[in-house]
Structure formats: C-alpha cells, structure tokens
Design a protein around this motif. Structure first.
Motif, PDB file in Angstrom:
ATOM      1  N   ALA A 109       0.849  -1.201   0.000  1.00 57.23           N
ATOM      2  CA  ALA A 109       0.000   0.000   0.000  1.00 57.23           C
ATOM      3  C   ALA A 109       0.880   1.245   0.000  1.00 57.23           C
ATOM      4  CB  ALA A 109      -0.900   0.000   1.229  1.00 57.23           C
ATOM      5  N   PRO A 110       0.482   2.281  -0.724  1.00 58.75           N
ATOM      6  CA  PRO A 110       1.301   3.507  -0.746  1.00 58.75           C
ATOM      7  C   PRO A 110       1.103   4.325   0.523  1.00 58.75           C
ATOM      8  CG  PRO A 110      -0.686   3.841  -2.023  1.00 58.75           C
ATOM      9  CD  PRO A 110      -0.714   2.404  -1.577  1.00 58.75           C
ATOM     10  N   HIS A 111       2.095   5.132   0.825  1.00 58.02           N
ATOM     11  CA  HIS A 111       1.935   6.125   1.885  1.00 58.02           C
ATOM     12  C   HIS A 111       1.185   7.305   1.268  1.00 58.02           C
ATOM     13  CE1 HIS A 111       2.580   9.017   4.998  1.00 58.02           C
ATOM     14  NE2 HIS A 111       3.473   8.287   5.652  1.00 58.02           N
ATOM     15  N   ALA A 112       0.054   7.699   1.866  1.00 57.75           N
ATOM     16  CA  ALA A 112      -0.805   8.731   1.266  1.00 57.75           C
ATOM     17  C   ALA A 112      -0.056  10.024   1.005  1.00 57.75           C
ATOM     18  CB  ALA A 112      -2.005   8.991   2.173  1.00 57.75           C
ATOM     19  N   ALA A 113       0.916  10.351   1.872  1.00 58.66           N
ATOM     20  CA  ALA A 113       1.639  11.613   1.717  1.00 58.66           C
ATOM     21  C   ALA A 113       2.611  11.583   0.535  1.00 58.66           C
ATOM     22  CB  ALA A 113       2.399  11.932   3.001  1.00 58.66           C
ATOM     23  N   THR A 171       5.798  -0.399   9.507  1.00 60.81           N
ATOM     24  CA  THR A 171       7.142   0.118   9.204  1.00 60.81           C
ATOM     25  C   THR A 171       7.646   1.148  10.203  1.00 60.81           C
ATOM     26  OG1 THR A 171       6.220   1.847   7.766  1.00 60.81           O
ATOM     27  CG2 THR A 171       6.809  -0.266   6.722  1.00 60.81           C
ATOM     28  N   THR A 172       6.787   1.606  11.127  1.00 65.24           N
ATOM     29  CA  THR A 172       7.206   2.657  12.062  1.00 65.24           C
ATOM     30  C   THR A 172       7.163   2.158  13.501  1.00 65.24           C
ATOM     31  OG1 THR A 172       4.950   3.498  12.308  1.00 65.24           O
ATOM     32  CG2 THR A 172       6.272   4.445  10.537  1.00 65.24           C
ATOM     33  N   ALA A 173       7.904   2.857  14.359  1.00 61.52           N
ATOM     34  CA  ALA A 173       7.920   2.491  15.772  1.00 61.52           C
ATOM     35  C   ALA A 173       6.552   2.721  16.401  1.00 61.52           C
ATOM     36  CB  ALA A 173       8.986   3.310  16.504  1.00 61.52           C
TER      37      ALA A 173
END
Length: 933
Positions: free
Chosen positions: A723-727, A892-894
């Motif tokens: 999935a893409p990152h919306a930003a 992918t993030t903490a």
C-alpha cells in the motif's frame, strides 16, 4: 377520479433516464386496480434496439439475451396506449415513469397520455412519517408485501399496487379532522395525488378514546403508567443470586458481575471517580444499569450520558425496557434533550394559517399532522428526516418557553412541559454528553448518580458543546427580517395590522430604528475586522477562509472592537424588549387580530429568540476574550465564505482543553462512573483522566475487564505490504489506489465497511467505484454522498450485498453482528489532521508546557480510534471477520508497532494486496462451516 376509476399502477425498467439522449424502455409492468383489488397484470419485455449498460443489467437481472426476441416498443405501444387510456396513472416516483412513457409514445408518433397521476412516494412520506426510507423494497418490507424480484417492472408494479392499497387503508384509519387537514393541503402533493385523498376520505366519525383534539390538531392522548418502586428488593450480591436473576434471559459472565459489584460498592462508599474499561461483548450497559436499579430513587436519580443521540435513543427503546423485563418492574425513565428537539404545538398550529406556503412546507405540515396522531413525545428526531433545515422547522421548534395556560392553548399538552413534569418522578434520566456539559448546573436534581457511557468521547464532546459561532451574516439577515415585518408599504406587515393604533405604531418605529442601528453595528464590526486581517491580501481568493487568531490578534480585537460589541449587545437587548411588547399585545388582545395576523407575530417571536441567542453569544465572546488573549483552553477564528466577502464574516471559538470545565460539572453529581470499551491507550487510563482534569487517582479508581471473545479464533488482521503512503502520492493517485484496492477486497459476498479519515476522500473514492464493475454487484453507501451517517447505517443493517464508506461516526457505536459485517477496511491510520486549528492549539499548549504533542496527544488518540475501528468487527461470540489495513506505517514505524500492541492479542499478517482477497475467502469460508445455522 371516482370510486369506479381504474388505477394503472406502472413501473418501467429503462436503459437510462432520458429518451432525448437515446435511452429506451426494456420492460413495462402494470397492475390494474379497481374497487380495491388488482384485476389484471401486464408484463412486457421490450427490445430497446441499443445496448443495455452493465449497471442496468446487474440492477434488473435483465440480460440482452432476454431482449433479443422481445418486440420493439412501436409494436406494443398502441396496445399499451389503449390499456392506459381512461385510467389514473400511478407510480412509485411518478415524475419519472409517466414523462418517460409519454416521451416514448411521442417518439413513435402516438399522442401523449393526458391522465391524472398519483405518486406513491409522496403518499408514503406523508402517511408513514416514522419510516426512514421510502424505497419500494423498504416499504414492501414494512408492510410485509411479498416482493420477489425488485427492479423488475412486473414485480415492482404489482408491489406498488399493493402498497397503494395499504396507504389507502392507512389514510382512512386517520381521525377525521386529520384527514380533512391533509385534504385542505392537497396542493402540496405533486400531480393529482392530493385529489386521490379527497376521493378516498372516510365519512366523518367521532374521535377514538386514544385521541384528543385541540384547535386544529389531533393528538395522541397522554397516558400515565403507574409504577411500583417498593418491590426493588435486595441487590443480588452473590454469584448464585445473579445467575438466578439473569438466566436464562442472559448468559452469566464473571467479568460483568465484577463490574456490577464494583459499581454497587462504589456508589455507597466514595465520591472518587470510577473508570471501567469493559471489553466488547461483556454487556457494559446492563453492567451499570442493574446495580443502579437497586440504588437510584426519584430522590437520588441516576443520570446516564451517552456520546450520541442515536445511542441515547437505543438506551430508551432497547436497554431500559429489557432491564424492566428482567426485574419485573418499571424504572421510570426520561430521555432528556435540548428543547429544540421538540415540536412546539402552539407554533405549529399557528403555522397552519400561513398564506401561500411553499410545497415543501405543506408536505412537512402534512407529515407532522399525521405524526401527531402517533407520537407520545413530540421528539422531532422520530421523523428520521435527513435534514431539519427547512424554514418551517425554524418556526416550530420549541424554545423551552411553554408560557401559561392563559396564553398557550396547548399548555396542558405541550410536549416539553410534560417532559419536565416527568423528571420529578423519574429514577433514570438518559441524556447525551453535549446536553450534560451545557446544562449540568441547571438540572433540578439533588446530587444524582452519574454514568458517562462511551467516556472516551466525553472530553471532545464537552469541547464541542462549549464551541461557539457568532454568525454575523445570519444576525444581519434576522435584523433585516425584523425591518421587513414592520415595512410600511407591505400589505400584511405589522404596520398594516396596527394602522389604526397610534401608540403601537410608535412601538413599531422604535423597532425599525433599533433594527437599523443594530444592522449598522454589525456591518461596522465586519468591515473593521476584515480590514485589519484581510485588507490587501490576495491568497485564497476563492473558497472558504479560516484564520486562527493568536494572542496578539485577540488583544487587538479586545482593544478596538469591545465598544462596538457592547453597543450591539445593548441595542439587541432593546430590540428584545420591544418585540416582547408587541408579542404581549398580541396575546393580551386575541380578538383584535385576524387569524392570518398570527403568522407575522409568530415570525417576530422566532426572531426575538434568535436575536436573544446572538446577544448571549456576543456577551460570551466578551467574557472569553481574556482566555483568548492568554491562549489558554480556547482558540478563536475568523471565517469567510470568500476572502473578499465581507458580509459573510463570522467569529467562532473552540475549546481545546476542558479539564477544569469537566471538574466543575462533576461536582454536581455523586460517585461518577466513566465506562467504555476503549478507555485506555497503551494500556493506561492516563490520557483519558488527564483530558477530564483528574490527577493522581488511586488504583482503586480503575477497573479493566477483558472481552469474553476469542479474538485469535474470530478475527484476522491483515496489512497490505504494498500500500502507498498517502503523503507520497497525489490526491488523485491515492483515490485511484483506494478504489482499486477496495474493489479487490470487497467484491465478494461479504458485507464490508471501509473507514476513512476524510469525507472528501470518501466522495472521491465513491465517484470512482460507481464506474467500476463492483457497482453492479454491491450496493454502494457513502457517508455524505448517498445519505447521512444515520441513514446509510440503517440501510447497511438490512443489506446483504452492501459496501459502506464511512468516516468518524462509523469508527464505533454501531453494532453489526454476525454476517451483517465480516470485513472492515481501514484506509489510513486514524490520526487527527495536524493542520486543523483545534489540533494545532492542543499541540502548541503541550509544547509550551514542555511536552511532546505526538506522544502525549496524537498517538493516544489514534490508538483509541484504531481500537474502536477494530471493535466494529466482532460483536458476538460467533462473529468472524477480517480487519484490513491499507497503511504501511502500521508495520514500518515504531509508533505503528505500539499501535499493533493495542489490538487484542492478534499478530498482524502482512501480505501483498493481490493475495489478501483469496486468503479472506478461504478463511471466512472455512470458519463458516463451523457456524451454527
């Protein structure tokens, strides 16, 4: 139209909506009705001699193969024309079927039919005011009419004919005065629908005992239900006693019993608050209602505050009656809302005398006339309207002022007065967070118990309740309307009414002068504020403008505009006094005035209330300015429709910290209890307690009870790894991806809800989905596009192949058990929009105190919403479902890993998007085999 008329109930299936654009009929259905019976049916397939859109094929089930051998329209048209001649044309949405059919006749050279016509949609809207949907399929369900093939003309025509007969019976069952009142307004219907009511009206008959007539209105007679509170007995303190009480109606749950005991003990021993996180499926509503059934009395009531009006109504209509049945006694209960939710009978009766009402007004009046024969509460929310913005509602809503028996002929039956009278004897008072926040200090109770349900929303709902908007453009419009009411050249103005009364004409001159002075003050205020903040600026030349004011801007406002605001407050006060003089004269001399004069005085009374509200807002603005200057708890904005539109300028303020306000509110209650399924973030109550102004509470104030569900076996959490990152993508590309992904994930037999953070993204995705194949397989429901949140929620609940696109209100609070909901798709992690003024204000305040806005505010809020969105999926112990996340940050993030830990003991699976649909089908199919049938 007479008793021997034949009614031709027609339905058409077509390739589209316009004959001029080449659309054609593909099926004609007709049921002929005479003397209250269906005497003949006609079904005719028609070759359109053009392609049939896939969406129409999927909707109707009519394939091109079925049409190949069908005759063309010009072959069957003469026979159809002859059948319909000398009938009355009836259809469900007659303004589509009748013009379309006539256009087809005209296209092939036949004369247009000149028939009287009836619309069953408008008949149903008036005669069934309590119904929320007027689709043919929903109405046939309501009347238990067998409707085998919706969207096929023959089935729809027969069903509409049966519906017509049901509506006829419904009209004839109304009290005679109500029937006559509808007939008097027959012009409000389209075509000859109103004439049909004239024709079928029943002979006059006496009112039945359950009705009472007051003036022009027939009301359901108020009844009193005797209650016996002496049989409460002893609280079932032991596990055995609870089992004996609850079973077999309810399953005994130890966690629920623990909650009951904690509340029962807490209510008798301490004023320290109690926070209970009761996991989904534990039965929290019964968990708090049952112990208070043994504690609350008319002298010390229980106040329950829910987060929304919908949940408030559910408590009244479902939970409390179920508790009564369990206990074998009735707990007197009152639902408490703001006065504006209720109909003012006196104002409504006056509105019936208006001259030249619009068709919309007449339809609403007829709907209300029928509703008054049914309602016992006068709560306008019972009408399930999608909007209450019609001008009529501004006139007839209750203000809370019931007057006296001398000036209000409806005083005895006034809904809001009766509600207030019931409060004294009530044991349970059900309200909502917003009402409680505004009115806790005015409730006529002595130290009642308090339960705040869905407590995770209490701070935000309190903040919203304290937010204010000074709509200066609306104030100007109302001042101009005051001037119009006394316009000397207007034939029906107050000046014309008082033309022979010099003393009252002097009062009207004062009214005019005061309105003009106030209007000048408003214009001055708008011009000066606009000049200071926007003069010479060209950015945002089009579109809505919202400018947040910092401390310096607020200080400028105080220093330069206080005098203007004070003078405006003063003149508005004089205006209300003057309007009171005129209203008092109208009430004191009823025989001096004509019936038609009442409309002008009613309009003046409504304006008086609106002007008083504006005056109060302006006073509140002045009192708020010190807080605005200090930047504490409140943020102010200047709003414009366009940067150059000075007349649209308005002022608003939002509250971003409500801890002190909540603490003041809590002091009015005994032993407050805060409950909800998602009160903790990162396994701590700290975020919630800080929002509510609590510090250093003992461990005994917290109780966390797990859900009885086995989430590992009942749910799967899947994350699309690609999935893409919306930003990182454009808005259009993001909407394209979401539409593609949703189609892949939801084009199946499973009911699906997709959750968004933005209504604008919902609209963009919906516009893409309706042009994709999924639109032919599933009913697409989109919040703010195909209906309000409440409307599409109800539609989804009765659907079988539905896909719902929803925002904030769908993250929680709505139950769709079992196969009503099997897939939830979260498009994006539910963080607040960081650029929103109130969000920026919260972050700034945290930074000033040395904190980190992300960890202290943004992340806890997102975690709570994530938990709430997951909670939509599993509502019973037999539910199965898949929760899909289309945001890579979750893995992918903490902070994404922290959010993972908030889900109930389920490890997320990571798969590329193309692999998820197959996995879901396999998993849900394998689990379905083990479900009880």
């Amino acid at each position: 139209m007479n008793a021997d008329t034949t009614f031709a109930v027609v339905d058409l299936e077509t390739t589209g909506t316009s004959v001029k654009d080449g659309d054609r009929m593909i099926q004609f259905g007709c049921a002929l009705v005479r003397h209250g019976k269906i005497i003949q049916t006609i079904s005719q397939m028609i070759n359109p001699d053009r392609s049939v859109p896939q969406t129409i094929q999927r909707l109707t089930g009519i394939s091109p193969e079925r049409l190949v051998a069908a005759p063309y329209f010009d072959e069957v048209a003469p026979a159809l024309h002859q059948v319909l001649t000398k009938t009355v044309f009836v259809a469900h949405n007659v303004n589509f079927d009748y013009p379309f059919l006539n256009a087809e006749f005209e296209r092939i050279g036949l004369p247009k039919l000149q028939l009287e016509a009836i619309d069953t949609v408008e008949l149903a809207q008036v005669l069934l005011p309590e119904i929320s949907s007027f689709r043919l399929s929903d109405l046939t369900t309501h009347f238990a009419i067998q409707h085998d093939n919706p969207h096929q003309a023959d089935s729809d025509a027969t069903s509409t004919a049966k519906l017509l007969l049901q509506l006829k019976a419904r009209f004839q069952a109304l009290p005679t005065p109500t029937q006559q009142a509808l007939i008097q307004r027959h012009d409000g219907f389209i075509r000859e629908t109103g004439d049909y009511l004239k024709m079928i009206a029943s002979p006059p008959r006496p009112l039945k005992k359950e009705f009472v007539q007051v003036g022009p209105l027939v009301l359901r007679r108020p009844t009193t239900t005797p209650t016996d509170l002496a049989t409460a007995g002893a609280y079932p303190a032991t596990e055995l006693a609870k089992k004996h009480l609850l079973q077999p109606r309810y399953r005994f749950r130890k966690a629920q019993a623990k909650m009951m005991d904690a509340i029962f003990t807490h209510a008798q021993k301490t004023e320290i608050p109690l926070f209970i996180e009761a996991g989904t499926g534990l039965g929290k509503t019964l968990g708090y209602l049952l112990p208070y059934a043994y504690l609350a009395t008319p002298e010390q009531k229980l106040v329950v505050a829910t987060s929304t009006l919908v949940l408030q109504t559910q408590l009244i209509t479902q939970a409390i009656p179920e508790l009564d049945a369990l206990l074998g006694r009735t707990l007197p209960t009152v639902e408490l809302k703001s006065p504006q939710h209720y109909l003012d009978l006196n104002k409504f009766a006056a509105s019936l005398h208006q001259e030249g009402p619009t068709r919309q007004t007449q339809l609403l009046q007829m709907k209300l006339l029928v509703w008054l024969t049914q309602t016992t509460t006068g709560d306008l929310d019972e009408l399930h309207l999608t909007t209450y913005r019609a001008p009529l509602f501004a006139e007839i809503r209750h203000s809370g002022d019931v007057g006296t028996p001398f000036i209000n002929p409806f005083y005895t039956f006034d809904f809001y007065r009766r509600l207030q009278a019931k409060l004294a004897d009530a044991v349970v008072v059900v309200t909502n967070h917003a009402f409680l926040s505004r009115h806790a200090d005015t409730l006529p109770f002595k130290r009642p118990f308090l339960v705040v349900d869905e407590a995770q929303h209490f701070a935000d709902n309190t903040a919203a309740a304290f937010a204010r908007r000074v709509a200066l453009d609306h104030l100007n419009h109302q001042l101009h309307r005051v001037w119009q009411l006394s316009e000397p050249d207007e034939r029906h103005s107050l000046t014309a009414i008082y033309q022979s009364e010099p003393a009252m004409l002097t009062v009207l001159q004062q009214l005019n002068q005061q309105a003009a002075t106030a209007e000048t003050a408003v214009n001055t205020l708008q011009r000066q504020i606009h000049r200071h903040f926007f003069f010479g600026k060209t950015t945002a030349a089009s579109g809505f403008v919202n400018l947040s004011l910092d401390s310096a801007a607020a200080k400028w406002l105080e220093q330069t505009q206080t005098a203007t605001i004070k003078s405006l407050i003063k003149v508005l006060g004089r205006l209300t006094v003057t309007t009171d003089k005129l209203t008092a004269d109208f009430n004191r001399r009823p025989h001096f005035f004509l019936k038609s004069d009442g409309q002008q005085f009613q309009a003046l009374a409504a304006l008086r209330i609106a002007l008083a509200d504006h005056r109060q807002l302006l006073q509140e603005l002045l009192s708020r300015l010190p807080d605005l200057i200090a930047g504490q708890a409140v943020i102010m904005s200047v709003n414009l429709r366009q940067i150059t539109d000075v007349a649209s300028l308005e002022l608003s303020w939002d509250v971003f910290q409500v801890g002190s306000a909540v603490q003041q509110l809590i002091h009015h209650f005994e032993a407050p209890v805060f409950v909800g399924a998602t009160l903790t973030a990162e396994r701590s109550f700290d975020f919630l307690t800080a929002q509510l102004g609590y510090h250093e509470l003992p461990e005994s104030s917290f109780l966390k009870l797990r859900s009885p569900f086995h989430y590992r076996d009942q749910a799967k959490v899947l994350v699309a790894t690609d999935a893409p990152h919306a930003a990182d993508v454009s808005d259009d590309a993001y909407a394209d991806y979401l539409a593609m992904a949703i189609e892949q994930l939801a084009d199946n037999q499973y009911q699906t809800i997709v959750l968004f953070n933005s209504l604008s993204v919902i609209e963009a995705v919906y516009q893409r989905l309706i042009h994709r194949p999924i639109a032919g397989h599933k009913e697409l429901l989109a919040q703010g596009v195909t209906g309000s949140a409440e409307k599409i929620a109800k539609r989804f609940a009765v659907g079988e192949q539905s896909l719902l696109l929803g925002a904030a209100s769908f993250f929680e609070g709505i139950d769709y058990p079992d196969r009503l909901l099997e897939i939830v798709i979260l498009t994006r992690l539910p963080f607040d929009a960081p650029e929103a003024p109130i969000t920026k204000a919260r972050y700034r305040q945290i930074q000033l105190s040395g904190g980190d806005p992300f960890t202290e505010d943004a992340l806890p809020r997102a975690i709570l919403r994530l938990r709430q969105s997951f909670g939509r999926l599993i509502r019973t112990e037999t539910d199965r479902g898949a929760f899909i996340i289309l945001d890579p940050r979750f893995i992918t993030t903490a902070y994404g890993k922290k959010m993972q830990k908030s889900l109930p003991n389920i490890k997320p699976m990571t798969l590329p998007l193309t692999d998820i649909p197959g996995y879901i089908r396999m998993w849900l199919r394998s689990k379905s085999a083990n479900r009880p049938v």
